[in-house]
Motif scaffolding. Sequence first.
Motif, mmCIF file in Angstrom:
data_model
loop_
_atom_site.group_PDB
_atom_site.id
_atom_site.type_symbol
_atom_site.label_atom_id
_atom_site.label_comp_id
_atom_site.label_asym_id
_atom_site.label_seq_id
_atom_site.Cartn_x
_atom_site.Cartn_y
_atom_site.Cartn_z
ATOM 1 N N SER A 118 1.850 1.457 -3.866
ATOM 2 C CA SER A 118 0.628 2.272 -3.790
ATOM 3 C C SER A 118 -0.587 1.457 -4.212
ATOM 4 O O SER A 118 -1.449 1.919 -4.960
ATOM 5 N N TYR B 40 3.958 2.188 6.955
ATOM 6 C CA TYR B 40 3.557 1.717 5.634
ATOM 7 C C TYR B 40 4.641 1.993 4.600
ATOM 8 O O TYR B 40 5.183 3.096 4.530
ATOM 9 N N ARG C 62 0.820 -1.213 0.000
ATOM 10 C CA ARG C 62 0.000 0.000 0.000
ATOM 11 C C ARG C 62 0.856 1.267 0.000
ATOM 12 O O ARG C 62 0.427 2.314 -0.468
ATOM 13 N N GLY C 63 2.081 1.185 0.539
ATOM 14 C CA GLY C 63 2.965 2.332 0.601
ATOM 15 C C GLY C 63 3.867 2.430 -0.626
ATOM 16 O O GLY C 63 3.668 1.755 -1.634
ATOM 17 N N GLU D 52 -0.257 7.076 3.878
ATOM 18 C CA GLU D 52 0.058 5.863 3.130
ATOM 19 C C GLU D 52 1.566 5.658 2.948
ATOM 20 O O GLU D 52 1.983 4.690 2.299
ATOM 21 N N ARG E 104 -3.215 -0.503 -2.258
ATOM 22 C CA ARG E 104 -3.906 -0.943 -1.049
ATOM 23 C C ARG E 104 -5.042 -1.892 -1.400
ATOM 24 O O ARG E 104 -5.797 -1.662 -2.351
#
Length: 533
Positions: A229, A155, A127-128, A150, A231
């Motif tokens: 990126s 993350y 997600r990061g 994020e 999630r």
Amino acid sequence: MLRLTEIKLPLNHDENALTAAIIAKLKLKPEQLHSYTVFKRGFDARKKTDIQLIYTLDIEVDNEAALLHTFAKDQHVKPSPDTSYKFVAQAPASLTERPIVIGLGPCGLFAGLILAQMGFKPIILERGKEVRERTKDTFGFWRGKELNPESNVQYGEGGAGTFSDGKLYSQVKDPKHYGRKVMSEFVAAGAPDEIMYVSKPHIGTFKLVAMVEKMRATIIELGGEIRFSSRVDELHIDDGQLTGLTLASGERLNSRHVVLAVGHSARDTFQMLYDKGVYVEAKPFSIGFRIEHEQSMIDECRFGPNAGNPILGAADYKLVHHCSNGRSVYSFCMCPGGTVVAAASEPGGVVTNGMSQYSRHERNANSAIVVGIDPERDYPGHPLAGIALQRKLEQQAFKLGGENYFAPAQLIGDFLAGKPSTELGDVKPSYTPNITLTDLTQLLPEFAVTAMREAIPAFDQQIKGFAKADGLLTGVETRTSSPICIKRGADYQSINVKGLYPAGEGAGYAGGILSAGIDGIKVAEAVALAMLG
């Protein structure tokens, strides 16, 4: 090859002392000893003026069978175990399904790496951001810029362990020597060779960044795919079988084998899992503060005249006190020569953690001093109630710090005396962007404050100066471990959702970089065997 244990030598022994000790122990002639390697090196510092190094050695000698017979009753002379890693499966070229790994912390990293090495070409969703972009966001937040929910300490590529001391030791049982696989992959990615043999290895943030990048490149070279990126917002479950997932972008990915390695702070993911009916239960965790002292004081207390010896490095400690109110207070995530860092992942909350670089040369030592809490006693009811408690404390810390991500702090002497702090003493805070001196007793429940006021003077009996008046407490520490456990069976799958593999610290099955990596290997093996039927 033979394994010798408990070979003790003085701290500053010469380079020939180990050879002499082996020959004396086994009653050999010099020419009978072919070679040796150091498997582990620790030290005994109970006598500060006579610190001993303790070696475990693997040696090659003439006639090993005869020596084993001669020393059959000596527990310190045994055959060397096989610690090499052996893959449990290899994906056939005809395999079309790809496993998915959610999360690229230590657990997800090793789950993805092992699956890639076995030919399963995993898709890894993080997600990061990738680690260098994430580092820019994190350091920017520490310098007073806006928090990116994020991309932060919690993350992003490398997980929470990237911004830590990089400790690589654990107390988990490891009969299959998976820990050696973790260490060897780290060395291959650029970690110092010494992590293979020192008793308490660590790496530090800057080295971890480059290592994580190299491991990512290896996964991609082996056919894996890594998406940042990305999630995961929904799981798709059909009659108890996981069939796929949907990303925040709206894209759907299909797979019947998904590793869930999201870390201990993925609160929105935990809520989604609960809403989807995945079995989740509350588990104990701990709350408290970061405590800072001058590292030189800790070194002197632990090593006496040997403080500063490069073999010993910066001293650490491990403390526990069982309090009269039935609570336990203990040190956690001790960072020698490190800094206290801002570890928030949600707007409007302050969270502390600790970090060191490989050198451990910063002025202060810090650790979490935390109180254990139990769901049945302290937050009964909803399985996610522990998350609500964490969030409440973090929001209170935000307000107490001034609502600008400054951390509330208090001198140890004032905390023990029950009065707010108004000025600093000798210990200078390392937390950035800054601190606000206040009264930390407003942050924690009364039982926790009472327990810590009893424990800190007790710790002073073990480390003189631990309760010194101008030592510093900074709050609040809430992310010691996951507040939930996502229950799994012997096949490593969720007990009520087939194809979902809860893993690592976030699911309640690890606590630190090494144990998370080990769990990632175990789960990857389970996925591979399941995919091959």
